[in-house]
Design a protein around this motif. Structure first.
Motif: not given
Length: 318
Positions: A177-178, A208-212, A241-243, A259-260
């Protein structure tokens, strides 16, 4: 982690006997009989550590050390649901999503299965788990609406619904999510919060894994006249991304990375797959069967090692 030392002896003996006959050990059911904890260990440089033994670990339940009744450092089969943000701010990133998905699906092991979901105007998830990379790639989103919202928590909540069967493979959700959660889009939708997601992940043993992703919007915005430093900061943070996604990952034992724009999303997805296949499985008998939330803490005796595992579990009732 456990109640009686004799349990550890019994488990070890049974597993050794089965190994001698070439049979597989029985499925390890964490819900009613024991607590499963999957642990990722990294060194000072952030590299995965895969050579530790059971004696290197300590598990504490409410601060009290527990005997470990099961230990395994072989890859454990996973059921994975990939949830992809297709809100308006992701417009233009569709080729990146599809390429990253291909890298992830190519790293699934023989016994791993996955489903693919997306969230924007609607939350959708492919109908069944499969190991077929072509079928998974075909389930990837093929369009992004420029005005779509980001129902982040509702998407994760519905992904947890996707694990309703009682199969014993571990349950993992990977979320990209961004943006920040946009909340319900109609009065008929149930409100789902970050706390709800953490609670369900704890109760239903979902990692749960997150990629912001800090993606660059295709719409150039200018700062309105008269907006001060506080307003500028708020405008910049709106694209972050949502903290809360990092907190959800931490509580459920998953990982979070950010990631940017322009960085390799495929590498981030591949790193999640590699991590899932190099985790340690620790099992212990809950000291109290009281149906309550128990805090747990995993420690590694060897210096310079950092373990990461879920923070709590719900004990079964007597």
């Amino acid at each position: 982690m456990t109640r009686f030392l004799t349990c550890a002896t019994l488990v070890t003996s049974v597993m050794a006997a089965l190994g001698a006959t070439g049979q597989q050990p029985p499925a390890f059911h964490g819900g009613n009989e024991a607590v499963r904890v999957f642990v990722t260990v990294t060194d000072r440089d952030g590299r995965l550590v895969t050579t530790l033994s059971q004696s290197n670990f300590e598990v504490r339940d409410e601060g009290k050390p527990q005997p470990i009744t099961q230990f395994d450092n072989k890859p454990q089969p996973i059921r994975l649901i990939v949830m992809l943000d297709v809100s308006g701010s992701m417009e233009g990133n569709l080729p990146l999503l599809r390429a990253a998905g291909a890298q992830l699906f190519g790293r699934l092991l023989q016994d791993d299965v996955a489903r693919v979901g997306a969230f924007g105007h609607e939350v959708t998830i492919s109908p069944e788990f499969t190991h077929d990379p072509e079928a998974l790639s075909a389930a990837m989103p093929d369009a992004i609406a420029p005005d779509a919202p980001t129902p982040l928590w509702r998407a994760i909540d519905q992904a947890i619904d996707g694990f309703k069967d009682r199969e014993d493979k571990r349950k993992v959700i990977l979320v990209l999510s961004d943006g920040k959660d946009s909340g319900p889009t109609s009065f008929r939708q149930r409100v789902v919060s970050q706390a709800d997601v953490i609670d369900r992940g704890r109760r239903e043993d979902v990692m749960i894994y997150g990629v912001g992703m800090r993606s660059r919007s295709r719409n150039t915005r200018t700062m309105p006249p008269g907006m001060g430093p506080g307003g500028l900061q708020a405008m910049l943070l709106a694209d972050m991304p949502d903290p809360g996604l990092a907190r959800v990952a931490e509580e459920t034992g998953g990982g979070y990375t950010e990631i940017r724009f322009g960085q390799d999303l495929g590498a981030a997805f591949a790193a999640v797959a590699d991590e899932l296949h190099t985790q340690y499985l620790l099992g212990f008998a809950p000291p109290r069967r009281d149906g309550k939330v128990h805090e747990i803490n995993v420690r590694v005796a060897q210096g310079g090692m950092k373990p990461r595992a879920r923070k709590s579990y719900v004990a079964p009732k007597a």
